[in-house]
Design a protein around this motif. Structure first.
Motif, PDB file in Angstrom:
ATOM      1  N   ILE A 471       0.210  11.432   0.859  1.00 17.37           N
ATOM      2  CA  ILE A 471      -0.779  10.685   1.531  1.00 17.37           C
ATOM      3  C   ILE A 471      -0.199   9.590   2.366  1.00 17.37           C
ATOM      4  CG2 ILE A 471      -2.554  11.040  -0.363  1.00 17.37           C
ATOM      5  CD1 ILE A 471      -2.119   8.082  -0.774  1.00 17.37           C
ATOM      6  N   GLY A 472      -0.919   9.249   3.690  1.00 21.00           N
ATOM      7  CA  GLY A 472      -0.116   8.409   4.629  1.00 21.00           C
ATOM      8  C   GLY A 472      -1.459   7.486   5.209  1.00 21.00           C
ATOM      9  N   SER A 473      -1.033   6.419   5.662  1.00 18.40           N
ATOM     10  CA  SER A 473      -1.980   5.615   6.309  1.00 18.40           C
ATOM     11  C   SER A 473      -1.303   4.731   7.263  1.00 18.40           C
ATOM     12  CB  SER A 473      -2.829   4.602   5.336  1.00 18.40           C
ATOM     13  OG  SER A 473      -3.862   3.813   5.707  1.00 18.40           O
ATOM     14  N   ARG A 474      -1.954   3.872   7.727  1.00 23.39           N
ATOM     15  CA  ARG A 474      -1.305   3.124   9.065  1.00 23.39           C
ATOM     16  C   ARG A 474      -0.527   1.946   8.521  1.00 23.39           C
ATOM     17  NH1 ARG A 474      -6.820   1.206  11.891  1.00 23.39           N
ATOM     18  NH2 ARG A 474      -7.383   1.231   9.483  1.00 23.39           N
ATOM     19  N   SER A 475      -0.544   1.664   7.137  1.00 21.55           N
ATOM     20  CA  SER A 475       0.411   0.811   6.662  1.00 21.55           C
ATOM     21  C   SER A 475       0.725   1.198   5.225  1.00 21.55           C
ATOM     22  CB  SER A 475      -0.206  -0.707   6.658  1.00 21.55           C
ATOM     23  OG  SER A 475      -1.147  -0.716   5.766  1.00 21.55           O
ATOM     24  N   ILE A 476       1.784   0.736   4.688  1.00 20.35           N
ATOM     25  CA  ILE A 476       2.189   1.291   3.471  1.00 20.35           C
ATOM     26  C   ILE A 476       1.425   0.453   2.342  1.00 20.35           C
ATOM     27  CG2 ILE A 476       4.055  -0.440   3.252  1.00 20.35           C
ATOM     28  CD1 ILE A 476       4.175   3.074   1.773  1.00 20.35           C
ATOM     29  N   GLU A 477       0.939  -0.771   2.654  1.00 21.24           N
ATOM     30  CA  GLU A 477       0.056  -1.332   1.646  1.00 21.24           C
ATOM     31  C   GLU A 477      -1.145  -0.700   1.450  1.00 21.24           C
ATOM     32  OE1 GLU A 477       3.258  -4.096   3.457  1.00 21.24           O
ATOM     33  OE2 GLU A 477       1.481  -2.757   4.517  1.00 21.24           O
ATOM     34  N   LYS A 478      -1.663  -0.340   2.561  1.00 18.22           N
ATOM     35  CA  LYS A 478      -2.989   0.366   2.412  1.00 18.22           C
ATOM     36  C   LYS A 478      -2.846   1.572   1.880  1.00 18.22           C
ATOM     37  CE  LYS A 478      -7.077   1.761   5.257  1.00 18.22           C
ATOM     38  NZ  LYS A 478      -7.714   1.700   6.658  1.00 18.22           N
ATOM     39  N   ALA A 479      -1.781   2.344   2.259  1.00 16.66           N
ATOM     40  CA  ALA A 479      -1.672   3.865   1.446  1.00 16.66           C
ATOM     41  C   ALA A 479      -1.491   3.735   0.055  1.00 16.66           C
ATOM     42  CB  ALA A 479      -0.505   4.423   2.116  1.00 16.66           C
ATOM     43  N   GLN A 480      -0.574   2.455  -0.730  1.00 18.18           N
ATOM     44  CA  GLN A 480      -0.364   2.200  -2.044  1.00 18.18           C
ATOM     45  C   GLN A 480      -1.825   1.753  -2.423  1.00 18.18           C
ATOM     46  OE1 GLN A 480       2.613  -0.787  -1.619  1.00 18.18           O
ATOM     47  NE2 GLN A 480       4.448   0.730  -1.731  1.00 18.18           N
ATOM     48  N   LYS A 481      -2.628   1.034  -1.940  1.00 14.36           N
ATOM     49  CA  LYS A 481      -3.761   0.553  -2.439  1.00 14.36           C
ATOM     50  C   LYS A 481      -4.667   1.775  -2.688  1.00 14.36           C
ATOM     51  CE  LYS A 481      -7.742  -2.461  -1.626  1.00 14.36           C
ATOM     52  NZ  LYS A 481      -8.093  -3.602  -0.973  1.00 14.36           N
ATOM     53  N   PHE A 482      -4.822   2.848  -1.574  1.00 14.84           N
ATOM     54  CA  PHE A 482      -5.747   3.697  -1.783  1.00 14.84           C
ATOM     55  C   PHE A 482      -5.075   4.655  -2.901  1.00 14.84           C
ATOM     56  CE2 PHE A 482      -6.783   8.168  -0.349  1.00 14.84           C
ATOM     57  CZ  PHE A 482      -8.251   8.118  -0.396  1.00 14.84           C
ATOM     58  N   ALA A 483      -3.970   4.653  -3.125  1.00 19.81           N
ATOM     59  CA  ALA A 483      -3.199   5.644  -4.252  1.00 19.81           C
ATOM     60  C   ALA A 483      -3.858   5.363  -5.387  1.00 19.81           C
ATOM     61  CB  ALA A 483      -1.640   5.804  -3.983  1.00 19.81           C
ATOM     62  N   ALA A 484      -3.576   3.967  -5.482  1.00 20.16           N
ATOM     63  CA  ALA A 484      -3.970   3.466  -6.839  1.00 20.16           C
ATOM     64  C   ALA A 484      -5.444   3.421  -7.044  1.00 20.16           C
ATOM     65  CB  ALA A 484      -3.696   1.880  -7.035  1.00 20.16           C
ATOM     66  N   LEU A 485      -6.221   3.406  -6.095  1.00 17.80           N
ATOM     67  CA  LEU A 485      -7.674   3.703  -6.328  1.00 17.80           C
ATOM     68  C   LEU A 485      -8.114   5.013  -6.770  1.00 17.80           C
ATOM     69  CD1 LEU A 485     -10.767   2.537  -5.895  1.00 17.80           C
ATOM     70  CD2 LEU A 485     -10.400   3.341  -3.647  1.00 17.80           C
ATOM     71  N   CYS A 486      -7.219   6.022  -6.306  1.00 19.46           N
ATOM     72  CA  CYS A 486      -7.415   7.265  -6.586  1.00 19.46           C
ATOM     73  C   CYS A 486      -6.453   7.790  -8.073  1.00 19.46           C
ATOM     74  CB  CYS A 486      -7.243   8.326  -5.589  1.00 19.46           C
ATOM     75  SG  CYS A 486      -8.015   8.016  -4.016  1.00 19.46           S
ATOM     76  N   GLY A 487      -6.039   6.645  -8.448  1.00 20.66           N
ATOM     77  CA  GLY A 487      -5.192   7.224  -9.880  1.00 20.66           C
ATOM     78  C   GLY A 487      -4.009   8.147  -9.494  1.00 20.66           C
ATOM     79  N   LEU A 488      -3.402   7.883  -8.413  1.00 25.87           N
ATOM     80  CA  LEU A 488      -2.329   8.822  -8.115  1.00 25.87           C
ATOM     81  C   LEU A 488      -1.116   7.993  -8.575  1.00 25.87           C
ATOM     82  CD1 LEU A 488      -3.176   9.883  -4.510  1.00 25.87           C
ATOM     83  CD2 LEU A 488      -3.475  10.944  -6.499  1.00 25.87           C
ATOM     84  N   SER A 489      -0.178   9.059  -9.225  1.00 26.04           N
ATOM     85  CA  SER A 489       1.318   8.151  -9.534  1.00 26.04           C
ATOM     86  C   SER A 489       2.178   8.788  -8.455  1.00 26.04           C
ATOM     87  CB  SER A 489       1.717   8.993 -10.615  1.00 26.04           C
ATOM     88  OG  SER A 489       2.870   8.955 -10.964  1.00 26.04           O
ATOM     89  N   GLU A 490       3.104   7.589  -7.866  1.00 30.93           N
ATOM     90  CA  GLU A 490       3.752   7.556  -6.725  1.00 30.93           C
ATOM     91  C   GLU A 490       5.048   8.452  -7.125  1.00 30.93           C
ATOM     92  OE1 GLU A 490       4.516   4.149  -4.483  1.00 30.93           O
ATOM     93  OE2 GLU A 490       2.694   3.123  -4.892  1.00 30.93           O
ATOM     94  N   THR A 491       5.290   8.822  -8.468  1.00 27.68           N
ATOM     95  CA  THR A 491       6.315   9.501  -8.815  1.00 27.68           C
ATOM     96  C   THR A 491       6.086  11.117  -8.641  1.00 27.68           C
ATOM     97  OG1 THR A 491       5.357   9.766 -11.298  1.00 27.68           O
ATOM     98  CG2 THR A 491       7.128   7.984 -10.684  1.00 27.68           C
ATOM     99  N   LEU A 492       4.852  11.481  -8.469  1.00 31.43           N
ATOM    100  CA  LEU A 492       4.270  12.774  -7.997  1.00 31.43           C
ATOM    101  C   LEU A 492       3.694  13.146  -6.938  1.00 31.43           C
ATOM    102  CD1 LEU A 492       2.040  13.447 -11.471  1.00 31.43           C
ATOM    103  CD2 LEU A 492       4.443  14.117 -11.169  1.00 31.43           C
ATOM    104  N   VAL A 493       3.297  11.837  -6.292  1.00 32.87           N
ATOM    105  CA  VAL A 493       2.774  12.074  -4.631  1.00 32.87           C
ATOM    106  C   VAL A 493       3.360  10.997  -3.918  1.00 32.87           C
ATOM    107  CG1 VAL A 493       0.521  11.800  -3.218  1.00 32.87           C
ATOM    108  CG2 VAL A 493       0.621  12.773  -5.832  1.00 32.87           C
ATOM    109  N   LYS A 494       3.938  11.549  -2.764  1.00 34.96           N
ATOM    110  CA  LYS A 494       4.540  10.585  -1.919  1.00 34.96           C
ATOM    111  C   LYS A 494       3.535   9.692  -1.166  1.00 34.96           C
ATOM    112  CE  LYS A 494       8.865  13.268  -1.379  1.00 34.96           C
ATOM    113  NZ  LYS A 494       9.933  13.651  -0.483  1.00 34.96           N
ATOM    114  N   VAL A 495       3.918   8.484  -0.991  1.00 35.05           N
ATOM    115  CA  VAL A 495       3.082   7.526  -0.212  1.00 35.05           C
ATOM    116  C   VAL A 495       3.764   7.034   0.957  1.00 35.05           C
ATOM    117  CG1 VAL A 495       1.734   5.358  -0.384  1.00 35.05           C
ATOM    118  CG2 VAL A 495       1.798   6.846  -2.445  1.00 35.05           C
TER     119      VAL A 495
END
Length: 795
Positions: A471-495
Motif C-alpha cells: 500500500i502507498g500514500s503521500r507520506s510514510i506516516e499516513k501509510a503506516q497509520k492506514f495499515a494499522a487501522l486495517c490491521g495489516l502487518s508490515e512484515t507481510l504487506v509493504k508500506v
C-alpha cells in the motif's frame, strides 16, 4: 455435587444448640435483652453492629450470647470477626473457653470459614468432647472435600461415641471407593440406612464411581439403585440424583427424573433447575432437537415460576442453550432480558457462548464488561484469550495480556497456557499468510488511503487468487497509520510513502486506485505504462476523453482494465439478467427507474473530496449516478440512449458541484429511463425494470442488505382480476445465495483475467473497458445537459 453432609450437620447442630440454650435459663433482664438485640441485629445481617453492641457492655457475658454470635459469624462467613470474638472471650471470660457448648460453636465457626487447622487444634485441646464436637469437625473436613481426613476422624470417633445419622451423612458425602463402602456397611449394621440424610449422602458417595450406562438398565449405577431403594425421599434426594445425571452428562435422564418429580407433585427449587440445566452442558446428546426442546420447556417453566430472576438459573439457561447449539442471538437476548449483566459468572458464560462461534462479538462483550463495574476473574480472562486465539490478532491478545498482568494473574498457569496458545495461533497464522502470499497468483498494490480501500483490502484477503502486497500514500506516516487501522502487518504487506514506490515494486501485478477523480488520468496512465493491471474506482475519469487516454494506455501496454462497480459481479445480477432477457417471461424492456441517494452529515459538505471542484467536480453525478446509469445500460444490454435530459431541480453547492440531480433517457425503441441521485436524501438504492410482460424490482442493487444472499421481486403476466379488485399474480421474492461478497467476486474476476494474461498469453478482456466507457459517455451527457440549463443532449 451437593454438600449433603453439611446440610445434615447444620440440622443436627441447630437442634443440639437449642437444647443447650434452654439449659442456661438463669439470665438477668439485661442479658436477656442483650441476647435478643444481638439476635435481631445478626439475623438481619447487621453482625458488625451486634458485635459493636456486645463489646460496649461490661463483662462477664453469658454463654448464650457468645454462642449466638459465634453461630452468626459461621453463618455469614465472618472469620476475622469470629476470631476476634474468640480472643476477646479468652481474655475476658476464660471460664467460657472450656465450656463444651461454646467450644462446639467455635469449632463450627472455624470449620465453616475453612480454617480446619484452627478447628482441629481447638478440638484437640478440649478436656471433654461430645458427639456434636466430633460431628462438627467431621462436617468441616467433609465440606472441604478432604475425604481421607474425614474418614480417619470418623474412625477415631467410633471408639468414643456411636455415630448418629448426621455423622454418617457427613463422612459418606466426602468419601468414595472402599472407605465409603465400609461406612455404608456400618450404617446398614446400625440401621441408619433408612435415614433420608444417610440415603442422600449414599447417592452422592456412589455417584463418584461407576456410570449410568443406558435407559434400558443393562448396568444401573449404584447411586440410582440407592435412590430407588429409598423408602422416604426429600427434595435433596431428588436433587442429588439429578446431580448424578449431571455429572455423567445425561441431560435426557435428568429431565426424565425432573418430569417424574412434577408428575408426583414434588416441589423443586433453584438447585433442581441448576442440576437439570447443567446436565445439558457437555452432554453427549448435544445438538439433538429433543434436548433443545426440553431446554426450551424448562425456560418456560422458569419464567412461569419466577426462577428466571435467579441469576444462577438464568446463567445456566444461557449455557445450556449455547451447548445444545441454540442460536447465539437467542442466548444474548436471554442474557439481556435477565439480571445476568450484574454477575461476573453470567458475563463469562455469555462470552463463552460467543468465543467459538463469533470471537469478534465475544471480544466486544468482554470490552463492555471490562469498562463496566465488574472485574474479570481468571475464568473470564481464560475465555477471552480463547476468543483472541480465534480472532488471531496480535493487538487484541496483547491488550488482554496487559490486563491479565494488571489484575495480578500473570503467574496463573492456566492463563499462561492460554496466552501461549493465543500467541502461537498468531505466529502460525503469520507463517501461513506468508506462505499463501507466495503461492497466490495475483499480488495487489493500493495507491491511496480512501475509506473504500478498506473494503477492497478485505476483499483481497478473502479472495482465493489474490493477495495484498503493498500500500502507498503521500507520506510514510499516513501509510503506516492506514495499515494499522486495517490491521495489516508490515512484515507481510509493504508500506510505502509514495504512489511511485508501489508502481515501481516489481512484485505488484495489479493496482487498485481509489484516488480523487481528478488524479485518475495521471496515475492510471502511469500504472498502465509500468505494466500494472488496473482496478480503477468509479467514476473512472472527469470525462470520456480522459478515460479514452487511460484505456489507450492500457491497451497499448497489454494490461487489463476494470472499474470498481461491485454490484455487477454479484450472482443476483446474472440471475436478473436471465429473466429480463427471457422474451416470454419479461417481454421488451420499456421503462427503467433507478435511485442512488445518501444523506450526508454537515461535515461532508465542508471537507469531503466529492464536493471539491478541484478534486472531484462531478459530485453526486459521478459518485452516485454512475450506478444508476450503469444499471439501465445493463438492463438495455448496453445499448446507448439517443437523448439525455437533466430535469429541473438540480442542486449545486456554492462551488458549483452537483449535490442532487434527476435525469431522463430515451431510446429509439421508445424505452424510457429515469434516475435520481442526491447527497441530500435518505439512503436508497432502488432499481425497477418494467417490460411488456414482466416487472423486476429491488431496493438494494448497489449494496445488498446481506453478504451471503440477495433478493429481488419478479412477476410475469400479472393482470387485474375481474372488476379490478385485485391481481391475478403478485411479485415473487427470489433469493440468490452468494458464497462470497460481491467485492470479493470482483477481485476474483480481475485476478482470473490477469492470471490468464500473465501466465497463458491471453489478451485483455474488452468487455469491462467498454462498459466503463459507455457509462462515462452517458454521464458526460448528463453533465452537459445540466450545464445547458436542462436542455436535451443527443448521443
Amino acid at each position: 455435587m451437593l454438600h449433603l453432609g453439611a446440610r445434615a450437620w447444620y440440622t443436627s447442630f441447630r437442634s443440639g444448640s437449642s437444647v443447650s440454650l434452654h439449659a442456661h435459663g438463669n439470665l438477668n433482664p439485661e442479658h436477656r435483652n442483650l441476647l435478643e438485640r444481638v439476635r435481631v441485629l445478626a439475623t438481619c445481617g447487621h453482625l458488625k453492629e451486634a458485635l459493636s453492641l456486645f463489646y460496649t457492655l461490661e463483662t462477664p457475658h453469658c454463654q448464650q450470647t457468645y454462642a449466638t454470635l459465634f453461630h452468626e459469624c459461621a453463618r455469614h462467613g465472618c472469620f476475622h470477626e469470629g476470631r476476634s470474638l474468640h480472643r476477646f472471650m479468652v481474655a475476658h471470660n476464660a471460664a467460657n473457653s472450656t465450656d463444651l457448648f461454646i467450644t462446639n460453636h467455635i469449632i463450627n465457626m472455624y470449620c465453616k470459614s475453612g480454617y480446619l487447622d484452627y478447628a482441629h487444634r481447638l478440638f484437640d485441646e478440649m478436656p471433654t468432647r461430645n458427639l456434636v464436637s466430633w460431628t462438627a469437625l467431621i462436617s468441616g473436613y467433609a465440606q472441604r472435600g478432604q475425604g481421607g481426613d474425614c474418614f480417619r476422624l470418623f474412625s477415631s470417633m467410633l471408639g468414643h461415641f456411636r455415630p448418629n445419622e448426621f455423622a454418617f451423612a457427613s463422612v459418606l458425602s466426602s468419601c468414595g471407593g472402599r472407605d465409603g463402602r465400609q461406612v455404608h456397611a456400618l450404617a446398614l449394621k446400625m440401621s441408619w440406612d433408612a435415614s433420608v440424610f444417610v440415603g442422600n449422602a449414599l447417592i452422592t458417595m456412589y455417584s463418584k464411581g461407576g456410570g449410568y450406562e443406558d435407559e434400558l438398565g443393562d448396568r444401573i449405577d449404584e447411586a440410582w439403585t440407592m435412590f430407588k431403594a429409598m423408602e422416604f425421599r426429600n427434595l435433596v434426594s431428588w436433587n442429588s440424583m439429578i446431580a448424578v445425571f449431571q455429572f455423567h452428562g445425561l441431560g435426557a435422564q435428568a429431565m426424565d427424573l425432573f418430569m417424574q418429580m412434577r408428575y408426583e407433585r414434588i416441589g423443586f427449587d433453584s438447585s433442581t433447575l441448576l442440576g437439570v440445566l447443567s446436565s445439558f452442558c457437555g452432554s453427549s446428546e448435544n445438538g439433538s432437537n429433543l434436548c433443545l426442546r426440553l431446554c426450551s420447556q424448562l425456560h418456560c417453566l422458569t419464567v412461569k415460576t419466577g426462577f428466571i430472576s435467579d441469576v444462577k438459573v438464568a446463567t445456566a439457561l444461557v449455557r445450556a442453550y449455547s451447548d445444545l447449539g441454540g442460536h447465539v442471538d437467542d442466548c444474548y437476548k436471554l442474557f439481556l432480558e435477565t439480571s445476568c449483566y450484574g454477575d461476573i459468572v453470567s458475563w463469562t458464560s455469555i462470552i463463552t457462548t460467543f468465543a467459538e462461534r463469533d470471537p469478534e462479538e465475544a471480544f466486544f462483550l468482554y470490552s463492555q464488561l471490562y469498562h463496566g463495574d465488574l472485574a474479570p476473574d481468571r475464568y473470564t480472562f481464560s475465555i477471552v484469550l480463547k476468543a483472541c486465539a480465534g480472532l488471531i490478532t496480535e493487538r487484541n491478545t496483547s491488550a488482554v495480556h496487559s490486563q491479565v498482568i494488571k489484575a495480578g494473574f500473570e503467574s496463573d498457569t492456566v492463563l499462561s497456557n492460554s496466552l501461549i496458545h493465543a500467541y502461537a495461533r498468531i505466529l502460525e497464522q503469520s507463517k501461513r499468510e506468508m506462505a499463501e502470499s507466495q503461492t497466490k497468483t495475483i499480488r495487489f498494490g493500493i495507491i491511496g488511503c480512501a475509506q473504500i480501500a478498506r473494503k477492497v483490502i478485505r476483499a483481497i484477503s478473502l479472495a482465493s487468487r489474490a493477495t495484498l502486497h503493498a500500500i502507498g500514500s503521500r507520506s510514510i506516516e499516513k501509510a503506516q497509520k492506514f495499515a494499522a487501522l486495517c490491521g495489516l502487518s508490515e512484515t507481510l504487506v509493504k508500506v510505502y510513502g509514495s504512489y511511485d514506490q508501489v508502481l515501481d515494486d516489481p512484485c505488484v501485478d495489479a493496482v487498485y486506485v481509489p484516488l480523487p477523480t481528478s488524479l485518475h488520468l495521471q496515475w492510471a496512465i502511469l500504472a498502465a505504462r509500468k505494466k500494472k493491471h488496473l482496478l480503477l474506482e468509479k467514476p473512472t475519469a472527469l470525462d470520456v476523453h480522459e478515460l479514452d487516454r487511460i484505456l489507450e494506455a492500457c491497451q497499448s501496454n497489454g494490461v487489463q482494465f476494470m472499474d470498481g462497480s461491485m454490484w455487477l459481479h454479484h450472482p443476483r445480477t446474472a440471475r436478473m439478467k436471465e429473466l429480463i432477457f427471457d422474451s416470454k417471461l419479461f417481454g421488451q424492456v420499456n421503462f427503467i427507474h433507478s435511485t442512488s441517494t445518501t444523506l450526508m452529515p454537515p461535515e461532508f459538505f465542508e471537507s469531503n473530496i466529492r464536493v471539491k471542484p478541484d478534486l472531484d467536480s462531478l459530485g453526486a453525478v459521478g459518485d452516485l449516478a454512475w450506478y444508476c446509469i450503469g444499471a439501465f445500460l445493463w438492463a438495455k444490454d448496453y445499448k446507448l440512449p439517443s437523448i439525455v435530459t437533466a430535469l429541473p431541480g438540480t442542486i449545486k453547492n456554492s462551488a458549483g458541484v452537483t449535490l442532487t440531480c434527476t435525469a431522463s433517457f430515451h431510446w429509439e425503441d421508445n424505452t424510457v429511463a429515469i434516475i435520481h441521485c442526491s447527497f441530500l436524501s435518505e439512503s436508497s438504492m432502488d432499481l425497477a425494470v418494467s417490460g411488456s410482460n414482466g416487472n423486476l424490482h429491488l431496493a438494494d442493487f448497489i449494496i445488498p442488505f446481506r453478504e451471503d444472499s440477495a433478493s429481488f421481486e419478479f412477476v410475469s403476466g400479472a393482470k387485474y382480476s375481474e372488476l379490478q379488485i385485485g391481481w391475478t399474480a403478485k411479485p415473487e421474492e427470489l433469493i440468490v445465495d452468494s458464497k462470497l461478497p460481491q467485492e470479493v467476486l470482483m477481485v476474483e474476476e480481475l485476478a482470473g483475467l490477469v492470471e490468464g494474461i500473465r501466465d497463458y498469453g491471453n489478451s485483455p478482456n474488452g468487455k469491462w473497458p467498454e462498459i466503463s466507457r459507455k457509462t462515462q459517455l452517458v454521464l458526460d451527457a448528463v453533465m452537459k445537459s445540466i450545464d445547458l440549463g436542462c436542455k436535451p443532449v443527443n448521443l
